[in-house]
Design an enzyme around this catalytic site. Structure first.
Site, PDB file in Angstrom:
ATOM      1  N   ILE A  22       0.702  -1.016   0.324  1.00 44.82           N
ATOM      2  CA  ILE A  22       0.151  -0.206  -0.383  1.00 44.82           C
ATOM      3  C   ILE A  22       0.791   1.325   0.497  1.00 44.82           C
ATOM      4  O   ILE A  22       0.292   2.119  -0.953  1.00 44.82           O
ATOM      5  CB  ILE A  22      -0.925   0.279   1.123  1.00 44.82           C
ATOM      6  CG1 ILE A  22      -2.503  -1.268   1.329  1.00 44.82           C
ATOM      7  CG2 ILE A  22      -2.056   1.059   1.677  1.00 44.82           C
ATOM      8  CD1 ILE A  22      -3.098  -1.502  -0.089  1.00 44.82           C
ATOM      9  N   ILE A 152      16.315 -14.787   6.229  1.00 47.20           N
ATOM     10  CA  ILE A 152      17.004 -15.793   5.722  1.00 47.20           C
ATOM     11  C   ILE A 152      16.997 -15.634   4.232  1.00 47.20           C
ATOM     12  O   ILE A 152      17.551 -15.464   3.088  1.00 47.20           O
ATOM     13  CB  ILE A 152      17.278 -17.471   6.003  1.00 47.20           C
ATOM     14  CG1 ILE A 152      18.202 -17.961   7.237  1.00 47.20           C
ATOM     15  CG2 ILE A 152      17.742 -18.190   4.931  1.00 47.20           C
ATOM     16  CD1 ILE A 152      17.672 -19.013   7.934  1.00 47.20           C
ATOM     17  N   PRO A 194      13.377  -1.062  18.486  1.00 50.52           N
ATOM     18  CA  PRO A 194      12.798  -2.286  16.830  1.00 50.52           C
ATOM     19  C   PRO A 194      13.522  -1.402  15.783  1.00 50.52           C
ATOM     20  O   PRO A 194      13.753  -2.354  14.793  1.00 50.52           O
ATOM     21  CB  PRO A 194      11.103  -2.615  16.958  1.00 50.52           C
ATOM     22  CG  PRO A 194      11.003  -2.175  18.157  1.00 50.52           C
ATOM     23  CD  PRO A 194      11.801  -0.779  18.836  1.00 50.52           C
ATOM     24  N   CYS A 384     -16.955 -17.155 -11.884  1.00 56.51           N
ATOM     25  CA  CYS A 384     -16.222 -18.093 -12.356  1.00 56.51           C
ATOM     26  C   CYS A 384     -16.959 -19.105 -11.890  1.00 56.51           C
ATOM     27  O   CYS A 384     -17.941 -19.675 -12.254  1.00 56.51           O
ATOM     28  CB  CYS A 384     -14.627 -18.243 -11.975  1.00 56.51           C
ATOM     29  SG  CYS A 384     -13.625 -18.938 -12.949  1.00 56.51           S
ATOM     30  N   LEU A 385     -16.287 -20.086 -10.862  1.00 57.05           N
ATOM     31  CA  LEU A 385     -16.817 -21.529 -10.094  1.00 57.05           C
ATOM     32  C   LEU A 385     -18.123 -20.766 -10.202  1.00 57.05           C
ATOM     33  O   LEU A 385     -18.781 -21.793 -10.414  1.00 57.05           O
ATOM     34  CB  LEU A 385     -16.059 -21.434  -9.148  1.00 57.05           C
ATOM     35  CG  LEU A 385     -16.648 -22.843  -7.894  1.00 57.05           C
ATOM     36  CD1 LEU A 385     -16.640 -23.976  -9.186  1.00 57.05           C
ATOM     37  CD2 LEU A 385     -16.166 -23.164  -6.984  1.00 57.05           C
ATOM     38  N   HIS A 510     -13.435 -13.228 -14.287  1.00 58.10           N
ATOM     39  CA  HIS A 510     -13.383 -12.274 -13.168  1.00 58.10           C
ATOM     40  C   HIS A 510     -13.358 -10.862 -13.792  1.00 58.10           C
ATOM     41  O   HIS A 510     -11.968 -10.295 -13.485  1.00 58.10           O
ATOM     42  CB  HIS A 510     -12.040 -12.387 -12.915  1.00 58.10           C
ATOM     43  CG  HIS A 510     -11.374 -14.253 -12.251  1.00 58.10           C
ATOM     44  ND1 HIS A 510     -12.141 -14.674 -10.500  1.00 58.10           N
ATOM     45  CD2 HIS A 510     -11.018 -15.201 -12.494  1.00 58.10           C
ATOM     46  CE1 HIS A 510     -11.617 -16.192 -10.214  1.00 58.10           C
ATOM     47  NE2 HIS A 510     -11.308 -16.187 -11.856  1.00 58.10           N
ATOM     48  N   GLU A 512     -13.565  -9.224 -11.520  1.00 62.35           N
ATOM     49  CA  GLU A 512     -13.275  -8.008 -10.359  1.00 62.35           C
ATOM     50  C   GLU A 512     -11.463  -7.167 -10.441  1.00 62.35           C
ATOM     51  O   GLU A 512     -11.248  -6.469  -9.564  1.00 62.35           O
ATOM     52  CB  GLU A 512     -12.797  -8.691  -8.887  1.00 62.35           C
ATOM     53  CG  GLU A 512     -12.253 -10.623  -8.963  1.00 62.35           C
ATOM     54  CD  GLU A 512     -12.890 -11.583  -9.287  1.00 62.35           C
ATOM     55  OE1 GLU A 512     -13.770 -11.001 -10.673  1.00 62.35           O
ATOM     56  OE2 GLU A 512     -12.395 -12.362  -9.041  1.00 62.35           O
TER      57      GLU A 512
HETATM   58  N1  GLN Z   1     -12.144 -24.328 -10.798  1.00 58.37           N
HETATM   59  C1  GLN Z   1     -12.928 -24.282 -11.796  1.00 58.37           C
HETATM   60  C2  GLN Z   1     -12.119 -24.257 -12.936  1.00 58.37           C
HETATM   61  O1  GLN Z   1     -11.828 -24.670 -12.952  1.00 58.37           O
HETATM   62  C3  GLN Z   1     -13.275 -22.319 -11.529  1.00 58.37           C
HETATM   63  C4  GLN Z   1     -11.849 -22.206 -11.286  1.00 58.37           C
HETATM   64  C5  GLN Z   1     -12.539 -20.165 -10.460  1.00 58.37           C
HETATM   65  O2  GLN Z   1     -13.410 -20.401 -10.080  1.00 58.37           O
HETATM   66  N2  GLN Z   1     -11.477 -19.241 -10.419  1.00 58.37           N
HETATM   67  O3  GLN Z   1     -12.748 -23.727 -14.428  1.00 58.37           O
END
Ligand code: GLN
Length: 538
Positions: A22, A152, A194, A384-385, A510, A512
């Site tokens: 940030i 390390i 510190p 996605c999922l 995605h 986002e």
């Molecule tokens: N598991 C699902 C796939 O591989 C969705 C992946 C996800 O949501 N990024 O297609």
């Protein structure tokens, strides 16, 4: 085209989680707002080649760039602050460094020499740091070194910084050290020790910090700053306080007030002017002064951890500000959700987002969530999922294809409405082998998404192995769920929506990852707007 790129290295001391990312992003914002072209890079000292194979519990969200790199979530902050895309070159891990050195060794490129940490590993680190600078695209490259000084694993990086500073010469490379000044409530005192120790540790590796940024819960008094400057070999104006902020979006202005940009530019022998932060400040003002609020449910399985869905939460902040609404995101654990309790758990929400994810755990709960919002006209966004779950739910409950599933969860399902992509079938390795990065998508004229994006072609970032099985497209469309976004080359279905529903959209990509302060993502903006409408209609 810049020929003399300047470098800023950001190291961390005392403890992890001080927010180097940030600070780096806020400084970059201030420099960008003065007309400099800036990029930020993160060097991660772990041995994974990239964070793609790391569990979100371990490392938070995996952020995906345009060019398909699976990277650290800090790159998301860089993009959200700067509104400039990052790439593979912006995130380098120890694993990747060793991988390239070992590959060169196997190719016989070291001419019989013994391959060592110094100079071979450090040379590779230096080369990676300078890739962005040598592109000629940036006046300034900020390199954030992950981990804490004294670890390390970070030693080769600190050594590379020491050498680079020497190679680059005066005014071309500086080091900002981020530390903690703790407050001991029993003693009623802020403690500098510190920080002194951490600066000393850095010096043992031959690196003198130029600027100290001190995280603190209380204002640092003048005499304490003087003491730190004296003990740590820095000028008094180089002791910068970074006080806890209520939002990360306040940090650029806090750093401006402290003069971080000024002292940085002075040390780099660059001119400083007043930063132009109009858009930024307008956003912060709207974010902090919402006219009303809405409640959105985030259905996922990593809900205990803030960082697992970082980009989604930030996208809601951008979209909320755009709508002048406070978006309360309520995490709902998909494992505890079922058809019986869905009304109780979700009934009060103004919108529901079903999150991305992998594997079987919690998916039946996600399907129950989709069923509930579909039947009750609650705005829904599946990512996605989440989109795949929407398709499965529709197949099971509307088309009566009982036990329809994704072959990820049930390889032998009778109705594989979500199936492994053809090109994935022969892939054995897990790392970096998904469908990744930006892909084009054509939107169906007059669809909801076409209206939301207000354009016919979009490009969005992907990270998945499974996809909508087009063998079922006809049946699904006939049942009332439309495929409204297609990959123009392969006809892969990237978006589904239900036109009969007030706002039901599932996207294979995605969105986002692309939401920034300057460009809130249209799908999130539209979703928040729909949730607000839903709330007002109750
Ligand atoms: N598991 C699902 C796939 O591989 C969705 C992946 C996800 O949501 N990024 O297609």
């Amino acid at each position: 085209m810049t020929t003399n790129t300047k470098y800023i290295f950001v190291t961390g001391g005392v403890t992890s989680s001080l927010g180097k990312g940030i600070i780096a992003a806020s400084l970059a914002k201030l420099l960008q707002a003065q007309g400099y072209t800036v990029t930020i890079q993160k060097l991660d000292p772990y041995i994974n080649v990239d964070p793609g194979t790391l569990n979100p519990y371990e490392h938070g969200e995996c952020y995906v760039t345009e060019d398909g790199a699976e990277t650290d979530l800090d790159l998301g902050h860089y993009e959200r602050f700067l509104n400039v895309p990052t790439s593979q070159a912006n995130n380098v891990t120890t694993g990747r460094i060793y991988q390239s050195v070992i590959q060169k060794e196997r190719e016989g490129k070291f001419l019989g020499k013994t391959v060592q940490v110094v100079p071979h590993i450090t040379d590779e680190i230096k080369r990676r740091v300078q890739i962005l600078g040598k592109s000629g695209d940036y006046d300034i490259v900020i390199t954030e070194i992950g981990g804490t000084v004294g670890d390390i694993e970070s030693l080769p990086y600190i050594e590379a910084v020491r050498q680079l500073r020497w190679d680059l010469g005066e005014h071309n490379g500086i080091v900002i050290h981020l530390t903690l000044v703790p407050y001991l409530s029993a003693a009623g005192e802020l403690k500098t020790k510190p920080t002194q120790h951490s600066v000393k540790t850095l010096m043992e590796s031959g690196v003198q910090a130029d600027i100290l940024v001190c995280r603190t819960e209380h204002n640092l008094p003048k005499d304490l700053r003087r003491k730190l400057a004296l003990f740590c070999n820095v000028t008094a104006d180089s002791v910068i306080q970074s006080i806890d902020a209520s939002t990360i979006y306040d940090v650029p202005n806090l750093m401006l007030k402290e003069g971080l940009d000024k002292v940085v530019l002075k040390k780099l022998a660059l001119e400083s002017t007043k930063p132009e932060l109009k858009t930024w400040n307008k956003f912060v003002h709207r974010y902090k002064n919402p006219k009303t609020e809405i409640n959105i449910g985030l259905i996922g399985k990593y809900v205990e951890l803030q960082d697992s869905y970082k980009s989604i939460l930030e996208a809601f902040i951008h979209a909320g500000a755009a709508n002048e609404v406070k978006v309360n995101v309520e995490s709902v654990h998909s494992e505890y959700l079922n058809d019986e309790n869905a009304a109780l758990m979700l009934g009060h929400l103004d919108g529901v987002l079903v999150a991305p994810g992998f594997g079987e755990r919690g998916i039946e709960g996600k399907i129950s969530a989709v069923k509930y919002v579909r039947e009750n006209n609650i705005p829904f966004l599946g990512i996605c999922l989440g989109m795949q779950m929407a398709v499965i739910e529709f197949a099971r409950n509307v088309l009566n294809l009982s036990n329809a599933n994704s072959t990820e969860m049930d390889p032998d399902t009778l109705h594989p409405v979500i199936d492994l992509m053809e090109e994935q079938k022969t892939i054995k390795n897990k790392g970096g082998t998904m469908r990744l990065g930006a892909w084009d998508c054509a939107l169906m004229p007059d669809s909801k998404v076409e209206k939301i994006y207000n354009t016919e072609y979009i490009s969005e970032r992907h990270r998945h192995r499974y996809e909508f099985n087009s063998d079922y497209r006809y049946q699904i469309e006939k049942g009332g769920m439309q495929a409204t976004g297609l990959n123009p080359k392969t006809d892969l279905v990237e978006i589904v929506e239900i036109s009969e529903h007030p706002w039901f959209i599932g996207v294979q990509y995605h969105p986002e990852y692309k939401s920034t302060v300057a460009n809130p993502h249209p799908l999130f903006v539209g979703f928040v707007k729909a949730a607000l409408k839903h709330k007002n209609s109750k």
